[in-house]
Enzyme design. Structure first.
Site, PDB file in Angstrom:
ATOM      1  N   SER A 201     -39.252  10.208  10.630  1.00 52.16           N
ATOM      2  CA  SER A 201     -37.844  10.269  10.248  1.00 52.16           C
ATOM      3  C   SER A 201     -37.099  11.388  10.976  1.00 52.16           C
ATOM      4  CB  SER A 201     -37.715  10.480   8.738  1.00 52.16           C
ATOM      5  OG  SER A 201     -38.091  11.803   8.385  1.00 52.16           O
ATOM      6  N   THR A 202     -35.799  11.227  11.078  1.00 51.49           N
ATOM      7  CA  THR A 202     -34.959  12.248  11.697  1.00 51.49           C
ATOM      8  C   THR A 202     -34.974  13.529  10.869  1.00 51.49           C
ATOM      9  OG1 THR A 202     -33.558  10.625  12.799  1.00 51.49           O
ATOM     10  CG2 THR A 202     -32.583  12.776  12.364  1.00 51.49           C
ATOM     11  N   ARG A 203     -35.026  13.406   9.559  1.00 50.16           N
ATOM     12  CA  ARG A 203     -35.057  14.591   8.698  1.00 50.16           C
ATOM     13  C   ARG A 203     -36.287  15.451   8.989  1.00 50.16           C
ATOM     14  NH1 ARG A 203     -37.655  16.097   4.171  1.00 50.16           N
ATOM     15  NH2 ARG A 203     -38.689  14.067   3.999  1.00 50.16           N
TER      16      ARG A 203
ATOM     17  N   GLU B 137     -39.820  11.003  18.410  1.00 57.11           N
ATOM     18  CA  GLU B 137     -39.284   9.645  18.305  1.00 57.11           C
ATOM     19  C   GLU B 137     -38.927   9.489  16.840  1.00 57.11           C
ATOM     20  OE1 GLU B 137     -38.771   6.253  17.093  1.00 57.11           O
ATOM     21  OE2 GLU B 137     -40.788   5.618  17.690  1.00 57.11           O
TER      22      GLU B 137
ATOM     23  N   CYS C 264     -38.890   1.101  13.496  1.00 57.21           N
ATOM     24  CA  CYS C 264     -37.886   2.086  13.917  1.00 57.21           C
ATOM     25  C   CYS C 264     -36.777   1.455  14.752  1.00 57.21           C
ATOM     26  CB  CYS C 264     -38.553   3.219  14.680  1.00 57.21           C
ATOM     27  SG  CYS C 264     -39.489   2.688  16.130  1.00 57.21           S
TER      28      CYS C 264
END
Length: 501
Positions: free
Chosen positions: A248-250, A270, A305
């Site tokens: 995840s981006t977080r 990624e 994703c």
């Protein structure tokens, strides 16, 4: 003698009962319990049955794995081995995965819920190809000689970086691990892998086969455990030189912070995605586009994703396209993932099911119209299944359109002009992938150049092989998996200037 693969649900089920499920970590060439003795349960998401207990590693185990990795690196047995030798060993590893392909297919199906048909058609072949292709490439990457004056010689070469930590996700367990460890090992590094705590089983089996293939002890280690313990310990470790992550981006942002707090290790990410799918009115096959759009969100239960979870369809063909989309989506029905006829398994766990349910409710509360599927009706002990869900009357201001869901939930929005479509597609923090459906070649080139993403598919979705890079821009991360570009992440570039007067 070639052993015939199972062909029916019953045959796959029987195979699943014969497997040895490793739950210990794998450090310095052997399985071992966590130093604390703590474990957590691996659960089959289709049945909610207990599979095995997995070692819950923490700082002590990470320290042990990194120390062994660093010692192996400094010994030079792998790092200084010839590219030809590393190629030979990695090709043997690929062959061993091929020999055990049915076992790997079952492991990820049991552990994650992915359909056995997708495992045998996509994940396992892709993992084998990645290891093979990367192995073959390593003795074909040359150094350079810089153009200098006659009295000087400047040599530019690649060297391994040292210890590489890889943190991989749960949605494509074996495949994502292969994308990380193949180039890292090929470049001569030691690897400490932390697979997702939700899907550790295939990574542990791969590590065992790596030793059998001839990778020296300490070069490939697997620490199982949670992100906030084992993952954080790796990210903060001063003897880890590179961190490669998919997730995840977080969490990606947290890892960047940990790198800054420690040794400024390079961090390759990624991260999340919210990929747009643009359907133009000059698309010459609406049924094909609808089928591609359905596959782009409902394959692997939407736990992808690069899932194209945002559709932008030109207003003039909206009704026709939606009718074809519903027809195509209706062919995706959740079922027993060990049945070769199943094309959708369960979500990975109850937490993910709750997340998907939340976003479906949010979509309705913000004015979206659910025309297929809807909020799942969970029954304890019967698995974490959710039907394909399509929401129309959507727009970019809605929460479920902006945020990554990681489930089979599709937002359908409309546009009128090409410029509007591009603006809507780019109106996102993410930039991993995008798809365009058009019969106009000029438009295909024009729009693909203006889309802010690392990958664009035209009149298809998700296609590619190991020869092309995989990765995104913006909050979707940096660096690239696959292709020769992946080696850049795991190599140091050294310049040696020699005075030859």
């Amino acid at each position: 003698m070639t052993v015939k693969s199972p062909a029916t649900r019953e045959e796959w089920f029987e195979l699943s009962k014969t497997l040895t499920l490793h739950g210990q970590s794998y450090i310095n060439g052997q399985f071992c319990d966590a130093e604390s003795g703590e474990t957590f349960a691996s659960i089959n998401p289709a049945t909610e049955e207990h599979l095995t207990d997995v070692a819950s590693c923490d700082q002590a185990d990470v320290d042990k794995a990194v120390a062994n990795g660093l010692a192996a690196y400094r010994s030079g047995e792998w790092a200084e081995a010839s590219p030809k030798h590393r190629k030979k060993v990695l090709l043997k590893l690929a062959a061993l995965v091929e020999q055990n392909k049915d076992e790997f297919a079952v492991l990820d199906t049991l552990d994650m819920g992915k359909s056995i048909s997708e495992m045998t058609a996509i994940d396992v072949p892709d993992a084998i190809d990645c290891i093979q292709w990367t192995a073959e490439s390593i003795d074909k990457v040359y150094g350079e000689i810089a153009p200098t004056a006659p009295g000087s010689l400047a040599l530019i070469s690649r060297e391994p970086v040292g210890v590489v930590a890889c943190i991989t996700p749960w949605n494509y367990p074996l495949m994502m691990v292969s994308w990380k460890i193949a180039p890292a090992l090929a470049a001569g590094n030691s690897v400490v892998l932390k697979p997702s705590e939700k899907t550790s089983l295939s990574a542990l089996r791969l590590a065992e086969l790596a030793t059998e293939a001839g990778i020296p002890n300490g070069v490939f280690n697997v620490v199982t455990g949670y992100g906030h313990t084992a993952g954080k310990a790796l990210a903060l470790h001063n003897d880890v030189h590179v961190l490669a992550f998919t997730g995840s981006t977080r969490v990606a942002g947290m890892l960047l912070g940990y790198a800054g707090e420690s040794n400024m290790k390079r961090v390759w990410l990624e991260a999340g995605g919210k990929s747009p799918n643009l359907i133009f009115d000059d698309c010459d096959n609406i049924k094909k586009a609808a089928g591609g759009a359905a596959a782009a969100i409902f394959s692997n239960q939407g736990e992808v994703c690069i899932a194209c979870s945002r559709i932008y369809v030109q207003k003039s063909i909206k009704d026709e396209f939606i009718a074809a989309l519903v027809e195509a989506a209706s062919r995706y029905q959740p079922g027993d993932p060990l049945d070769p006829n199943t094309n959708m398994g369960p979500l990975v766990d109850k937490m993910q099911l709750d997340t998907v349910s939340h976003y479906i409710r949010s979509a309705q509360e913000e004015g979206g119209e659910v025309i297929l599927g809807g909020e799942p009706e969970y029954q304890e002990g019967e698995g974490f299944f959710v039907k394909p869900t399509i929401v129309t009357e959507a727009h970019n201001g809605m929460t479920f359109v902006k945020e990554e869901i990681f489930g089979p939930v599709l937002a359908v929005c409309e546009f009128e002009t090409e410029e509007e479509a591009i603006a809507l597609a780019n109106d996102s923090q993410y930039g991993l992938g995008a798809a365009i459906w058009t019969s106009n070649l000029s438009r295909a080139h024009r729009v693909s150049r203006k889309i802010h993403s690392g990958m664009v598919w035209v009149n298809t979705w998700g296609e590619g092989d190991t020869t092309v890079p995989f990765g995104g821009v913006k909050a979707s991360g940096n660096g690239r998996d696959k292709s020769l570009h992946a080696l850049d992440k795991y190599s140091e570039i050294k310049n040696v200037w020699i005075n030859i007067d």
